[in-house]
Design a protein around this motif. Structure first.
Motif, PDB file in Angstrom:
ATOM      1  N   VAL A  10      -3.017   3.666  -1.749  1.00 53.53           N
ATOM      2  CA  VAL A  10      -3.485   2.752  -2.791  1.00 53.53           C
ATOM      3  C   VAL A  10      -2.582   1.534  -2.770  1.00 53.53           C
ATOM      4  O   VAL A  10      -1.368   1.640  -2.667  1.00 53.53           O
ATOM      5  CB  VAL A  10      -3.412   3.417  -4.180  1.00 53.53           C
ATOM      6  CG1 VAL A  10      -3.702   2.405  -5.270  1.00 53.53           C
ATOM      7  CG2 VAL A  10      -4.377   4.586  -4.260  1.00 53.53           C
ATOM      8  N   ARG A  11      -3.201   0.374  -2.814  1.00 58.75           N
ATOM      9  CA  ARG A  11      -2.419  -0.855  -2.826  1.00 58.75           C
ATOM     10  C   ARG A  11      -2.133  -1.217  -4.275  1.00 58.75           C
ATOM     11  O   ARG A  11      -3.060  -1.444  -5.045  1.00 58.75           O
ATOM     12  CB  ARG A  11      -3.214  -1.958  -2.138  1.00 58.75           C
ATOM     13  CG  ARG A  11      -2.463  -3.227  -1.980  1.00 58.75           C
ATOM     14  CD  ARG A  11      -3.176  -4.187  -1.047  1.00 58.75           C
ATOM     15  NE  ARG A  11      -2.383  -5.391  -0.943  1.00 58.75           N
ATOM     16  CZ  ARG A  11      -2.746  -6.579  -1.441  1.00 58.75           C
ATOM     17  NH1 ARG A  11      -3.914  -6.707  -2.008  1.00 58.75           N
ATOM     18  NH2 ARG A  11      -1.945  -7.618  -1.332  1.00 58.75           N
ATOM     19  N   TRP A  12      -0.850  -1.254  -4.656  1.00 59.21           N
ATOM     20  CA  TRP A  12      -0.558  -1.582  -6.056  1.00 59.21           C
ATOM     21  C   TRP A  12      -0.603  -3.086  -6.260  1.00 59.21           C
ATOM     22  O   TRP A  12      -0.366  -3.854  -5.340  1.00 59.21           O
ATOM     23  CB  TRP A  12       0.760  -0.971  -6.527  1.00 59.21           C
ATOM     24  CG  TRP A  12       2.045  -1.536  -5.940  1.00 59.21           C
ATOM     25  CD1 TRP A  12       2.753  -1.016  -4.910  1.00 59.21           C
ATOM     26  CD2 TRP A  12       2.795  -2.676  -6.390  1.00 59.21           C
ATOM     27  NE1 TRP A  12       3.871  -1.747  -4.666  1.00 59.21           N
ATOM     28  CE2 TRP A  12       3.932  -2.782  -5.562  1.00 59.21           C
ATOM     29  CE3 TRP A  12       2.608  -3.618  -7.400  1.00 59.21           C
ATOM     30  CZ2 TRP A  12       4.891  -3.783  -5.712  1.00 59.21           C
ATOM     31  CZ3 TRP A  12       3.561  -4.631  -7.549  1.00 59.21           C
ATOM     32  CH2 TRP A  12       4.688  -4.693  -6.719  1.00 59.21           C
TER      33      TRP A  12
ATOM     34  N   LYS B 240      -2.795  13.129  -5.426  1.00 59.59           N
ATOM     35  CA  LYS B 240      -4.239  13.209  -5.247  1.00 59.59           C
ATOM     36  C   LYS B 240      -4.870  11.823  -5.187  1.00 59.59           C
ATOM     37  O   LYS B 240      -5.689  11.533  -4.316  1.00 59.59           O
ATOM     38  CB  LYS B 240      -4.845  14.025  -6.384  1.00 59.59           C
ATOM     39  CG  LYS B 240      -6.221  14.536  -6.079  1.00 59.59           C
ATOM     40  CD  LYS B 240      -6.716  15.448  -7.187  1.00 59.59           C
ATOM     41  CE  LYS B 240      -8.155  15.820  -6.934  1.00 59.59           C
ATOM     42  NZ  LYS B 240      -8.732  16.447  -8.118  1.00 59.59           N
ATOM     43  N   SER B 241      -4.455  10.960  -6.108  1.00 58.87           N
ATOM     44  CA  SER B 241      -5.110   9.651  -6.151  1.00 58.87           C
ATOM     45  C   SER B 241      -4.753   8.819  -4.922  1.00 58.87           C
ATOM     46  O   SER B 241      -5.505   7.927  -4.537  1.00 58.87           O
ATOM     47  CB  SER B 241      -4.743   8.901  -7.426  1.00 58.87           C
ATOM     48  OG  SER B 241      -3.418   8.417  -7.358  1.00 58.87           O
ATOM     49  N   LEU B 242      -3.608   9.096  -4.302  1.00 59.49           N
ATOM     50  CA  LEU B 242      -3.244   8.335  -3.099  1.00 59.49           C
ATOM     51  C   LEU B 242      -4.152   8.696  -1.935  1.00 59.49           C
ATOM     52  O   LEU B 242      -4.454   7.854  -1.087  1.00 59.49           O
ATOM     53  CB  LEU B 242      -1.790   8.607  -2.720  1.00 59.49           C
ATOM     54  CG  LEU B 242      -0.758   7.961  -3.633  1.00 59.49           C
ATOM     55  CD1 LEU B 242       0.634   8.434  -3.264  1.00 59.49           C
ATOM     56  CD2 LEU B 242      -0.824   6.451  -3.560  1.00 59.49           C
ATOM     57  N   GLY B 243      -4.577   9.943  -1.913  1.00 58.97           N
ATOM     58  CA  GLY B 243      -5.522  10.363  -0.883  1.00 58.97           C
ATOM     59  C   GLY B 243      -5.001  10.138   0.521  1.00 58.97           C
ATOM     60  O   GLY B 243      -3.784  10.086   0.752  1.00 58.97           O
TER      61      GLY B 243
ATOM     62  N   ARG C 278       0.848  -1.186   0.000  1.00 59.12           N
ATOM     63  CA  ARG C 278       0.000   0.000   0.000  1.00 59.12           C
ATOM     64  C   ARG C 278       0.885   1.239   0.000  1.00 59.12           C
ATOM     65  O   ARG C 278       1.705   1.423   0.893  1.00 59.12           O
ATOM     66  CB  ARG C 278      -0.921  -0.008   1.224  1.00 59.12           C
ATOM     67  CG  ARG C 278      -1.849   1.213   1.312  1.00 59.12           C
ATOM     68  CD  ARG C 278      -2.837   1.054   2.441  1.00 59.12           C
ATOM     69  NE  ARG C 278      -3.666  -0.116   2.222  1.00 59.12           N
ATOM     70  CZ  ARG C 278      -4.770  -0.120   1.484  1.00 59.12           C
ATOM     71  NH1 ARG C 278      -5.210   0.979   0.936  1.00 59.12           N
ATOM     72  NH2 ARG C 278      -5.442  -1.236   1.313  1.00 59.12           N
ATOM     73  N   VAL C 279       0.736   2.047  -1.018  1.00 59.26           N
ATOM     74  CA  VAL C 279       1.522   3.273  -1.125  1.00 59.26           C
ATOM     75  C   VAL C 279       0.769   4.373  -0.386  1.00 59.26           C
ATOM     76  O   VAL C 279      -0.390   4.647  -0.685  1.00 59.26           O
ATOM     77  CB  VAL C 279       1.721   3.677  -2.602  1.00 59.26           C
ATOM     78  CG1 VAL C 279       2.671   4.855  -2.706  1.00 59.26           C
ATOM     79  CG2 VAL C 279       2.237   2.494  -3.401  1.00 59.26           C
ATOM     80  N   GLN C 280       1.403   4.947   0.629  1.00 53.58           N
ATOM     81  CA  GLN C 280       0.720   5.933   1.461  1.00 53.58           C
ATOM     82  C   GLN C 280       1.568   7.190   1.610  1.00 53.58           C
ATOM     83  O   GLN C 280       2.788   7.109   1.708  1.00 53.58           O
ATOM     84  CB  GLN C 280       0.454   5.350   2.849  1.00 53.58           C
ATOM     85  CG  GLN C 280      -0.256   4.021   2.810  1.00 53.58           C
ATOM     86  CD  GLN C 280      -0.706   3.579   4.191  1.00 53.58           C
ATOM     87  OE1 GLN C 280      -1.825   3.800   4.574  1.00 53.58           O
ATOM     88  NE2 GLN C 280       0.191   2.957   4.943  1.00 53.58           N
ATOM     89  N   ARG C 281       0.900   8.315   1.641  1.00 54.73           N
ATOM     90  CA  ARG C 281       1.623   9.585   1.723  1.00 54.73           C
ATOM     91  C   ARG C 281       1.971   9.954   3.158  1.00 54.73           C
ATOM     92  O   ARG C 281       1.218   9.681   4.074  1.00 54.73           O
ATOM     93  CB  ARG C 281       0.759  10.716   1.153  1.00 54.73           C
ATOM     94  CG  ARG C 281       0.603  10.661  -0.337  1.00 54.73           C
ATOM     95  CD  ARG C 281      -0.247  11.807  -0.793  1.00 54.73           C
ATOM     96  NE  ARG C 281       0.482  13.084  -0.715  1.00 54.73           N
ATOM     97  CZ  ARG C 281      -0.097  14.267  -0.834  1.00 54.73           C
ATOM     98  NH1 ARG C 281      -1.385  14.361  -1.004  1.00 54.73           N
ATOM     99  NH2 ARG C 281       0.623  15.368  -0.768  1.00 54.73           N
TER     100      ARG C 281
END
Lengths: 444, 739
Positions: B732-734, B725-728, B667-670
């Motif tokens: 998002v899990r790639w 923006k898309s990560l929110g 999961r890619v997280q900011r």
């Protein structure tokens, strides 16, 4: 209608707690008859008898028995609530002490009818001697084959009976708290319907569980021996059979009296020898939780569920307390509220906080610190507890105070105005000996 | 062992039916799932019901005790003649445990309900000290809020309040103010339902009741910090945050915990430039709302005095503070002189952006493939263990998917220490979803919580015999025809496995039978990751997963915050970003250190890796650091590795930079910048980028972290299309392109 000994039929017989004497007098005939019937027929017989739960609530017994699911592979547990803690009630004690086999027989019958795997008799910790008697009776019943494997030669009727001693909590007499305690948890009440499944579906260890009072099981034994119709002949239209009333207080012959349902309250008072030490002032008919009744209302009350309810009190567990005119009702309520404060389990807010607040106010009033508005405050706190608590303990703490204020408001007013008892010097309390250090906190 | 699974009683958490029922709340008609707690239905309808003890993640068995959420309920009654009428329930009902049923009518705004709420609040406050002005919770306190919205203006209580000494030392990080406690049982339920150690309970009864451990021993847990946030009053307090700030003085920044690879969503609460506390942030897919104590209390280093604030140069064995111009001059000079004899280690504790810039600098500017992010464990090709066979690298399952498993095998892991949030998910699967857990491990610690506390079966094997154990299980599966097993376990017998592993044959049999019952997830831990024969063990795991039909349920989570991301970004000797194979692979960590020790390496750049502390072959690491190789380290503080270097560059912590982390489940997280400790501290990517620019640019120069993220999403297929923006807020899990 008056004294009618069914369960107490043999209580004066010497050695009735022994198997041979009990059997000679017709003991275990109920069980013998039960096992010749279909299981449903046993439940139907209880239905015919009109037996209602004798622990206080008066719920029809057969509905509980009938509610136990018949097609689960889970074990079925039967619990006998022998945690008799209601102040003023001591009927179960005598039943267990004198006729323990009656209870064992009743539980065996219920075990047969409800496909029981095991039964637990949850006896309050202080009842050491009754527990001895029950243990002895269970041992004898095992030897005779009334308990154990393939009971009475019936293939697959395996049923064990255990005694579990409580540890001294009033709250554990509440059905769901009893189950918590039995399972080794803290004796806190559990969620009830509609918030959780009924115990007959999911009780102890997530299995179908039947919980009945000692007197109910004993009555079931009598019913199966003599037939439900026989039992239904006694009592009123909706309250059938007999009820054991524990009479105490200012009374000539305090004892357990088994009366037919619907017996006028004053008849029982007469049978017990009448009031001593003064004139009759009030009666609490069903244990300390129920509202107190003034003397002038007693002639309208019959000892059955409906009549008591119509008069604004309850038959409850049958803890019948008689008070003469030397009784200070405010002090009585202070003692009562102290009991509930001490026994509140602490789980829910209204009961935990409210019961102590009630006691503190009553303690202040009876220490000469009463203020104007205290009565309204007491009533208000009671209304904030009643019906709002997690289990019935909160209600039980609130009802007697509301009842006492309704019946004897002038005594509360007298205490607040005059800072002393309306009854006279002899009733002014000695300084209480404080055991619990937290109670030493002085009122503001 | 008692079975503490709650599947029978938690209808709301474990809905057996998806049937919808029609109910009405304050005149609003709505459809809700049958059995849903009314308090949740009210949220759907936008009706506010106040509460203290209720918590959607805690079991409801011990809820309904605060009585704040009482509502009036009308339920349909069927008369004997078949007519249905609405009847008011005689008592108000606790909406937090009341299951929704067809035709129910709920009233939350009647006079009676308003009065009940006032009554409950009056009760709650009679023994509450009302010391809000000095209470940490003041300003963010549910009791305050509810008292303002629903309480009476004054109290009628004139008696003495209950008194206790303040700050009872409950746990290492938690102090307890017993006066303020409102006995909602959230903390006690947390230890029973969530963390699983069941250490907190109620002592005494009635108004004397208090929360405590059973024998007044210390509350020792790995999740104790959560009870602070769960507490609806200021009774449970953080020892480190106590009296440090008022909530309204704090700024809050969304971030991701940097302590392990689970990637818990957190909030950094700070004042000026100092971190005050870490609170959990809700992300249903990752940590739900929990944090572990490492994450909650382990970030004091961020604002500590020990932080490096200027570059440090070692000359003649003495450390000297220098400025960045000088530092970069020296570094660039060394890199130029090295003429390609450069290598880089590290990146598992840096963001994806840092890692991307790191490998760009090495591959495109310094023309070297000798970089590796791994410090310990298996150092071979990352495609070998799982990818070549099953098509994924580390975790086959998402963390949340573990809930749906019938059986979970935890293999060679002190899961609660290595993967605390995965541990909580496993515990949830067990407690609320009825999963069966098997723990296979070589040593069992005494402390709770741990998987062994609730595992149906615990297999304690001799260290290093994981493969034998798995082969034993496979032989049972084969012998009992529970699964079709390929050739791997042929000739291997149960007896042999029992003898080699020291686990009884019956236990292995039982384990095999449990594993063959349905969806099985295997979570392997440190003992497998660091196993000398890593490939063999992973192959056995693969065989077991394949035999039971669970080939996609193997999980080998990394341990460092961005061990997954560093590999994704190609900080590996043999793969470019996105696992694109390289024609001429470089050296891995062990080979780099060997080269340094041999004297054949000119410059070694260590990006936040604790080589001396963690590399298994410590002699080799020491030899490498003692050699003539010029070693530059990016670090936050003077660690042992930094001490042994030649040049140390002050790097920004996760609280001081923008970027993304990729957690163990991909999961890619900011993360967001909260504050600056010092303007002389730079994020790693900026250091790499500035060096790249001075070396002539190439592809290594970037202007911002967002700039790098753009490059990543353009160049790494798995990250394609990812934007800030898309990560929110939840990431998002790639996924692998072919899935």
């Amino acid at each position: 209608m008056a004294i009618r000994n069914l369960l107490f039929e043999h209580r004066e017989v010497a050695g009735i707690e022994e198997m041979d004497v009990y059997e000679k007098l017709g003991g275990y005939e109920g069980l013998r008859r039960a096992v010749t019937l279909e299981r449903q027929a046993v439940i139907d017989d209880v239905k015919t008898s009109g037996l209602r739960g004798r622990g206080g609530a008066g719920f029809p017994t057969w509905i509980k028995w009938n509610g136990i699911p018949k097609n689960t592979d889970k074990p079925h547990y039967l619990i006998c609530n022998a945690d008799e803690g209601e102040p003023g009630t001591y009927k179960d004690r005598e039943l267990m002490l004198k006729t323990p086999h009656l209870l064992v027989e009743g539980m065996a019958i219920a075990g047969y009818a409800c496909l029981g795997t095991a039964g637990y008799i949850y006896i309050r910790g202080e009842y050491v001697e009754p527990a001895w008697q029950i243990r002895k009776a269970i041992d004898q019943a095992y030897k005779k084959g009334y308990l154990g494997k393939n009971i009475m030669g019936i293939e697959g009727f395996n049923y064990d009976l255990y005694v579990h001693m409580g540890a001294g909590s009033y709250e554990c007499g509440e059905e769901s708290a009893l189950m918590s305690s039995l399972m080794g948890e803290r004796g806190n009440p559990r969620l009830k319907a509609p918030h959780a499944p009924l115990p007959v579906h999911e009780g102890v260890w997530k299995s179908p569980t039947l919980v009945n009072n000692v007197e109910t099981y004993c009555a079931a034994a009598w019913i199966l021996k003599n037939g439900g119709a026989e039992y239904a002949k006694l009592g009123t239209e909706r309250s059938k059979g007999t009820k054991i009333i524990s009479v105490s207080g200012h009374i000539a012959k305090p004892a357990n009296y088994e009366v037919e349902m619907g017996t006028p309250l004053l008849d029982l008072l007469k049978a017990a020898g009448g009031v001593t030490g003064g004139k009759l002032k009030a009666v609490i008919p069903g244990g300390s939780s129920v509202p107190i009744m003034t003397a002038d209302k007693l002639d309208k009350i019959n000892l059955d569920y409906e009549s008591c309810a119509a008069s604004g009190t309850m038959l409850g567990s049958g803890g019948f307390m008689v008070f003469n005119d030397t009784t200070d009702i405010v002090l009585l309520m202070k003692r009562t509220s102290e009991f509930y404060m001490h026994e509140s389990c602490g789980k829910c807010t209204p009961c935990r906080e409210g019961t102590r607040w009630l006691f503190k106010i009553l303690d202040r009033i009876t220490s000469g610190g009463g203020r104007e508005g205290d009565i309204e405050l007491l009533l208000d706190i009671c209304s904030q507890i009643d019906g709002r608590s997690y289990c019935g303990l909160g209600d039980a703490a609130a009802w007697p105070i509301v009842g006492a204020i309704k019946a004897f408001r002038e005594e509360f007013e007298y205490w607040i105005e005059h800072k002393r008892s309306p009854i006279g010097d002899h009733a002014v309390p000695p300084t209480p000996v404080v055991v619990n250090p937290l109670l030493t906190l002085t009122p503001a | 062992m008692p079975d503490n699974r709650l599947t029978q009683t938690e209808a709301s958490l474990n809905p057996a039916v998806t049937q919808m029922v029609n109910i009405k709340i304050d005149g609003i008609e709505l459809q809700v799932p049958k059995g849903e707690n009314i308090i949740e239905s009210a949220k759907r309808a936008g009706v506010d019901i106040p509460y203290f003890c209720y918590h959607p993640r805690l079991s409801k068995g011990d809820a309904a005790n605060c009585r704040m959420c009482l509502v009036d309920v009308f339920a349909p009654r069927r008369a004997p003649d078949g007519t249905v009428s609405l009847a008011k329930m005689p008592k108000p009902q606790a909406s937090c445990t009341l299951p929704a049923d067809e035709g129910m009518v709920i009233v939350t705004d009647s006079e009676a309900v308003v009065r009940d709420r006032k009554g409950v609040l009056e009760f709650l406050l009679i023994n509450h000290p009302l010391d809000c002005p000095i209470c940490d919770r003041g300003g963010e306190c549910p009791l305050q809020n509810n008292a303002i919205f629903y309480g009476a203006a004054t109290s009628r209580y004139t008696e003495e309040k209950r008194h206790f000494p303040k700050a009872y030392p409950l746990a290492e990080n938690v102090v307890f103010d017993r006066e303020r406690c409102i006995h909602c049982a959230r903390c006690t339920r947390f230890t029973e339902d969530i963390s699983g150690d069941a250490q907190l309970g109620f002592l005494k009864r009635g108004a004397d009741m208090e929360v405590g451990t059973f024998e007044h021993t210390a509350y020792k847990s790995k999740f104790s910090g959560n009870v602070i946030e769960l507490c609806p009053v200021g009774a449970l307090l953080s020892r480190s945050y106590r009296f440090k700030a008022r909530p309204w003085d704090l700024h809050s920044q969304r971030s991701v915990c940097s302590k392990c690879s689970n990637g818990c969503n957190i909030k950094i609460d700070y004042r000026l430039d100092s971190l005050q506390r870490i609170n959990g942030r809700i992300n249903e897919a990752v940590n739900e709302e929990w944090t572990c104590d490492k994450g909650k209390f382990g970030h004091s280093y961020v604002s500590s005095e020990a932080r490096l604030k200027t570059p440090m140069l070692k000359t003649g064995g003495e450390w000297k503070a220098i400025d960045w111009t000088e530092a970069l001059q020296i570094l660039v000079g060394k890199l130029r002189d090295a003429n390609g004899s450069v290598a880089g280690i590290g990146g598992q504790r840096c963001t994806n952006e840092d890692n991307f810039a790191f490998q760009k600098l090495f591959r495109e500017v310094l023309k070297s493939n000798d970089i590796d992010s791994r410090v310990e464990g298996y150092l071979g090709s990352v495609n070998k263990p799982l990818y070549e066979r099953f098509g994924y690298h580390a975790m086959g399952n998402a963390i949340a998917e573990l809930e749906d498993m019938k059986t979970i095998l935890v293999l060679g892991s002190q899961l609660v220490d290595e993967q605390p949030i995965i541990y909580l998910r496993v515990r949830k699967a067990y407690r609320f979803k009825g999963a069966t857990v098997i723990n296979a491990v070589s040593s069992v610690p005494e402390d709770s919580p741990k998987v062994g506390d609730f595992a149906q079966l615990e297999l304690v094997y001799k260290p290093g015999t994981e493969a034998a154990l798995l082969k034993g299980i496979l032989s049972v599966l084969s012998a009992e025809k529970l699964a079709s097993v390929n050739g791997f376990a042929k000739g291997y017998t149960l007896e042999k496995a029992a003898e080699e592993t020291g686990v009884s044959a019956e236990a292995i049999q039982q384990a095999a039978r449990l594993m063959a019952t349905g969806k099985l997830a295997i979570i392997a831990g440190r003992e497998v990751a660091n196993h000398a024969n890593h490939l063999e063990v992973v192959q056995a795991i693969g065989d077991l997963a394949e035999a039971t039909g669970n080939a996609q349920n193997i999980n080998l989570p990394g341990e460092d915050v961005n061990s997954q991301g560093a590999a994704d970004m190609g900080v590996l000797p043999d793969f470019a970003p996105g696992y694109a194979p390289l024609e001429n692979p470089g050296k891995n960590t062990a080979q780099i250190l060997q080269a340094a020790a041999d004297g054949s390496l000119k410059v070694l750049w260590v990006a936040g890796a604790k080589l001396l502390e963690k590399f298994p072959n410590r002699e080799l690491a020491q030899a490498a650091f003692a050699s003539d190789t010029f070693i530059v380290v990016n670090e936050l503080t003077m660690t042992e590795t930094a001490q042994a270097a030649d040049l140390v560059l002050p790097a920004a912590s996760f609280a001081e930079k923008e970027g993304t982390f990729t957690n163990c489940e991909r999961r890619v997280q900011r993360i967001h910048k909260a504050f600056d400790i010092s303007l002389e501290i730079k994020p790693d990517w900026l250091i790499f980028s500035e060096v790249a620019t001075r070396m002539g640019g190439g592809g290594g120069s970037f202007f911002s972290a967002r700039d790098i993220l753009k490059a990543i999403s353009a160049q790494v297929p798995a990250y394609a299309g990812l934007t800030a923006k898309s990560l929110g807020d939840e990431g998002v899990r790639w996924n692998y392109p072919d899935k």
